[in-house]
Design a protein around this motif. Structure first.
Motif, PDB file in Angstrom:
ATOM      1  N   GLN A   2       0.856  -1.175   0.000  1.00 27.71           N
ATOM      2  CA  GLN A   2       0.000   0.000   0.000  1.00 27.71           C
ATOM      3  C   GLN A   2       0.896   1.231   0.000  1.00 27.71           C
ATOM      4  OE1 GLN A   2      -3.394  -0.461  -0.022  1.00 27.71           O
ATOM      5  NE2 GLN A   2      -3.764   1.725  -0.224  1.00 27.71           N
ATOM      6  N   GLN A   3       1.063   1.871  -1.146  1.00 26.48           N
ATOM      7  CA  GLN A   3       1.968   3.009  -1.249  1.00 26.48           C
ATOM      8  C   GLN A   3       1.345   4.294  -0.734  1.00 26.48           C
ATOM      9  OE1 GLN A   3       4.546   3.151  -4.866  1.00 26.48           O
ATOM     10  NE2 GLN A   3       3.040   1.701  -5.669  1.00 26.48           N
ATOM     11  N   VAL A   4       0.026   4.349  -0.715  1.00 22.58           N
ATOM     12  CA  VAL A   4      -0.695   5.519  -0.205  1.00 22.58           C
ATOM     13  C   VAL A   4      -1.658   5.030   0.867  1.00 22.58           C
ATOM     14  CG1 VAL A   4      -2.252   7.423  -0.777  1.00 22.58           C
ATOM     15  CG2 VAL A   4      -0.512   6.702  -2.431  1.00 22.58           C
ATOM     16  N   LYS A   5      -1.548   5.594   2.061  1.00 24.90           N
ATOM     17  CA  LYS A   5      -2.326   5.090   3.192  1.00 24.90           C
ATOM     18  C   LYS A   5      -3.130   6.189   3.861  1.00 24.90           C
ATOM     19  CE  LYS A   5       1.156   1.593   4.302  1.00 24.90           C
ATOM     20  NZ  LYS A   5       2.041   1.020   5.329  1.00 24.90           N
ATOM     21  N   GLN A   6      -4.369   5.889   4.112  1.00 29.18           N
ATOM     22  CA  GLN A   6      -5.211   6.752   4.924  1.00 29.18           C
ATOM     23  C   GLN A   6      -5.606   5.915   6.134  1.00 29.18           C
ATOM     24  OE1 GLN A   6      -7.479   7.906   1.050  1.00 29.18           O
ATOM     25  NE2 GLN A   6      -8.108   9.392   2.630  1.00 29.18           N
ATOM     26  N   ASN A   7      -4.972   6.197   7.252  1.00 28.65           N
ATOM     27  CA  ASN A   7      -5.081   5.303   8.406  1.00 28.65           C
ATOM     28  C   ASN A   7      -6.359   5.480   9.214  1.00 28.65           C
ATOM     29  OD1 ASN A   7      -2.611   3.932   7.995  1.00 28.65           O
ATOM     30  ND2 ASN A   7      -1.517   5.722   8.765  1.00 28.65           N
ATOM     31  N   THR A  26       4.562   6.208   0.822  1.00 33.99           N
ATOM     32  CA  THR A  26       5.865   5.580   1.043  1.00 33.99           C
ATOM     33  C   THR A  26       6.823   5.788  -0.127  1.00 33.99           C
ATOM     34  OG1 THR A  26       5.030   3.497   0.148  1.00 33.99           O
ATOM     35  CG2 THR A  26       4.885   3.794   2.538  1.00 33.99           C
ATOM     36  N   ASN A  27       6.303   6.074  -1.308  1.00 31.49           N
ATOM     37  CA  ASN A  27       7.138   6.178  -2.501  1.00 31.49           C
ATOM     38  C   ASN A  27       7.638   7.614  -2.668  1.00 31.49           C
ATOM     39  OD1 ASN A  27       8.247   6.171  -5.087  1.00 31.49           O
ATOM     40  ND2 ASN A  27       6.707   4.769  -5.892  1.00 31.49           N
ATOM     41  N   SER A  28       8.935   7.834  -2.486  1.00 34.11           N
ATOM     42  CA  SER A  28       9.493   9.187  -2.555  1.00 34.11           C
ATOM     43  C   SER A  28       9.493   9.748  -3.976  1.00 34.11           C
ATOM     44  CB  SER A  28      10.914   9.202  -2.003  1.00 34.11           C
ATOM     45  OG  SER A  28      11.719   8.291  -2.727  1.00 34.11           O
ATOM     46  N   MET A  29       9.159   8.924  -4.961  1.00 32.66           N
ATOM     47  CA  MET A  29       9.110   9.384  -6.341  1.00 32.66           C
ATOM     48  C   MET A  29       7.765  10.032  -6.692  1.00 32.66           C
ATOM     49  SD  MET A  29      11.113   6.379  -8.339  1.00 32.66           S
ATOM     50  CE  MET A  29      12.836   5.995  -7.957  1.00 32.66           C
ATOM     51  N   ILE A  48      -8.941  19.085  -5.020  1.00 32.49           N
ATOM     52  CA  ILE A  48      -7.787  19.972  -4.963  1.00 32.49           C
ATOM     53  C   ILE A  48      -6.538  19.142  -5.156  1.00 32.49           C
ATOM     54  CG2 ILE A  48      -7.514  19.774  -2.438  1.00 32.49           C
ATOM     55  CD1 ILE A  48      -6.860  22.783  -2.403  1.00 32.49           C
ATOM     56  N   SER A  49      -5.475  19.764  -5.656  1.00 28.37           N
ATOM     57  CA  SER A  49      -4.233  19.041  -5.881  1.00 28.37           C
ATOM     58  C   SER A  49      -3.054  19.890  -5.436  1.00 28.37           C
ATOM     59  CB  SER A  49      -4.094  18.683  -7.356  1.00 28.37           C
ATOM     60  OG  SER A  49      -4.091  19.857  -8.165  1.00 28.37           O
ATOM     61  N   ILE A  50      -1.881  19.263  -5.372  1.00 30.40           N
ATOM     62  CA  ILE A  50      -0.673  19.973  -5.007  1.00 30.40           C
ATOM     63  C   ILE A  50       0.525  19.301  -5.641  1.00 30.40           C
ATOM     64  CG2 ILE A  50      -0.359  18.680  -2.833  1.00 30.40           C
ATOM     65  CD1 ILE A  50       0.683  21.341  -1.612  1.00 30.40           C
ATOM     66  N   SER A  51       1.427  20.119  -6.150  1.00 30.16           N
ATOM     67  CA  SER A  51       2.680  19.620  -6.698  1.00 30.16           C
ATOM     68  C   SER A  51       3.712  19.543  -5.583  1.00 30.16           C
ATOM     69  CB  SER A  51       3.167  20.572  -7.787  1.00 30.16           C
ATOM     70  OG  SER A  51       4.525  20.335  -8.102  1.00 30.16           O
ATOM     71  N   SER A  52       4.695  18.678  -5.764  1.00 31.26           N
ATOM     72  CA  SER A  52       5.724  18.510  -4.734  1.00 31.26           C
ATOM     73  C   SER A  52       6.650  19.724  -4.609  1.00 31.26           C
ATOM     74  CB  SER A  52       6.554  17.261  -5.016  1.00 31.26           C
ATOM     75  OG  SER A  52       7.192  17.362  -6.279  1.00 31.26           O
ATOM     76  N   LYS A  71       6.660  12.581   4.268  1.00 29.18           N
ATOM     77  CA  LYS A  71       5.830  11.859   3.305  1.00 29.18           C
ATOM     78  C   LYS A  71       4.370  11.848   3.785  1.00 29.18           C
ATOM     79  CE  LYS A  71       9.368   8.804   1.352  1.00 29.18           C
ATOM     80  NZ  LYS A  71      10.468   9.044   2.305  1.00 29.18           N
ATOM     81  N   HIS A  72       3.876  13.042   4.058  1.00 28.96           N
ATOM     82  CA  HIS A  72       2.550  13.197   4.653  1.00 28.96           C
ATOM     83  C   HIS A  72       1.838  14.371   4.010  1.00 28.96           C
ATOM     84  CE1 HIS A  72      -0.510  13.180   7.857  1.00 28.96           C
ATOM     85  NE2 HIS A  72      -0.409  14.501   7.820  1.00 28.96           N
ATOM     86  N   LEU A  73       0.558  14.187   3.731  1.00 31.21           N
ATOM     87  CA  LEU A  73      -0.256  15.314   3.313  1.00 31.21           C
ATOM     88  C   LEU A  73      -1.573  15.311   4.068  1.00 31.21           C
ATOM     89  CD1 LEU A  73      -1.853  14.814  -0.193  1.00 31.21           C
ATOM     90  CD2 LEU A  73      -0.344  13.112   0.724  1.00 31.21           C
ATOM     91  N   SER A  74      -2.153  16.480   4.161  1.00 34.73           N
ATOM     92  CA  SER A  74      -3.422  16.590   4.869  1.00 34.73           C
ATOM     93  C   SER A  74      -4.340  17.546   4.126  1.00 34.73           C
ATOM     94  CB  SER A  74      -3.210  17.066   6.316  1.00 34.73           C
ATOM     95  OG  SER A  74      -2.587  18.341   6.334  1.00 34.73           O
ATOM     96  N   LEU A  75      -5.626  17.302   4.285  1.00 37.86           N
ATOM     97  CA  LEU A  75      -6.667  18.159   3.708  1.00 37.86           C
ATOM     98  C   LEU A  75      -7.426  18.797   4.861  1.00 37.86           C
ATOM     99  CD1 LEU A  75      -8.384  19.111   1.232  1.00 37.86           C
ATOM    100  CD2 LEU A  75      -9.835  17.106   1.664  1.00 37.86           C
ATOM    101  N   HIS A  76      -7.474  20.131   4.854  1.00 42.52           N
ATOM    102  CA  HIS A  76      -8.221  20.870   5.870  1.00 42.52           C
ATOM    103  C   HIS A  76      -9.478  21.453   5.225  1.00 42.52           C
ATOM    104  CE1 HIS A  76      -4.673  21.589   8.838  1.00 42.52           C
ATOM    105  NE2 HIS A  76      -4.533  20.447   8.169  1.00 42.52           N
ATOM    106  N   ILE A  77     -10.596  21.278   5.887  1.00 43.59           N
ATOM    107  CA  ILE A  77     -11.863  21.840   5.418  1.00 43.59           C
ATOM    108  C   ILE A  77     -12.373  22.770   6.517  1.00 43.59           C
ATOM    109  CG2 ILE A  77     -14.177  21.354   4.542  1.00 43.59           C
ATOM    110  CD1 ILE A  77     -13.261  18.479   3.982  1.00 43.59           C
ATOM    111  N   VAL A  78     -12.447  24.066   6.183  1.00 41.59           N
ATOM    112  CA  VAL A  78     -12.884  25.052   7.165  1.00 41.59           C
ATOM    113  C   VAL A  78     -13.817  26.070   6.508  1.00 41.59           C
ATOM    114  CG1 VAL A  78     -12.157  26.786   8.840  1.00 41.59           C
ATOM    115  CG2 VAL A  78     -10.664  24.853   8.350  1.00 41.59           C
TER     116      VAL A  78
END
Lengths: 115, 113
Positions: A2-7, A26-29, A48-52, A71-78
């Protein structure tokens, strides 16, 4: 693998408060990340998206933060609204390697916004 | 403008049969990708097509195949269906193959009995 995890499978928030959805990879690429929202019986809707090369991107009530070292991203909804109740997926891709068309998705987090 | 459309909406097949799923992209979009979503999981990439050529393939057996037509619509074919092929099959379109924001259709729910 699982290269992308939402725990967190689920999250419950009061209307008007902030919702924070988390995603680890987990994949730094991976160099481009996206968030999608999915209602039952519908396909995922791009949010929404984001470039590295960035660490933050905003669009109205939605903000995505990227921490490459963790290696973490988060989405905030306010502020959160009852209509935001849905399953949220994060996705990642390796655009530099000409794999922009291949999105790798996490398992999803079900957000419930209570009035 | 119409979004991505998929047909049929629901389908029930028997093990060993063959199935064809169809997708029409958003007008002006030239790339189509296919994903499989099983219950409780995120979508899993199957194929990407651009200008009628396969641009990417996920980890799926050769029983899965696809093609794209001159009008950019696409078909996903699955042969020798297994119970494990029961899933929601999603089609997504994007402007071209290097644009990362993909727009999804409502999906086809396939049940294999």
């Amino acid at each position: 693998d699982q290269q992308v995890k939402q725990n967190s499978p689920s999250l419950s928030v009061q209307e008007g408060r902030i919702s924070i959805l988390n995603c680890d990879y987990t994949n730094s690429m991976f160099d481009y990340f996206l968030w999608y929202k999915k209602y039952p019986a519908e396909g995922p809707t791009f949010l929404i998206s984001i470039s590295s090369i960035k660490d933050k991107n905003e669009d109205g009530r939605f903000t995505v933060f990227l921490n490459k070292s963790a290696k973490h991203l988060s989405l905030h909804i306010v502020p959160s609204q009852p209509g935001d109740s849905a399953v949220y997926f994060c996705a990642a891709t390796r655009s530099f390697y000409n794999q922009g068309g291949k999105l790798i998705f996490g398992q999803g987090t079900e957000l419930s916004v209570k009035p | 403008d119409a979004g991505v459309t998929q047909s049929p909406t629901h389908l029930i097949k028997t093990r060993g049969q063959h199935v064809t799923l169809r997708c029409s992209p958003i007008s002006g979009h030239k790339s189509v990708s296919w994903y499989q979503q099983v219950l409780g999981q995120g979508p899993q990439f199957i194929f990407q097509y651009y200008e009628k050529e396969e641009r990417g393939r996920g980890n799926f057996p050769d029983r899965f195949s696809a093609r794209q037509f001159p009008n950019y619509s696409s078909e996903l074919n699955v042969n020798a269906l297994l119970l494990g092929d029961s899933a929601l099959y999603l089609c997504a379109s994007s402007l071209d193959w290097i644009v990362y924001e993909q727009y999804f259709g409502p999906g086809t729910r396939l049940t294999v009995t």
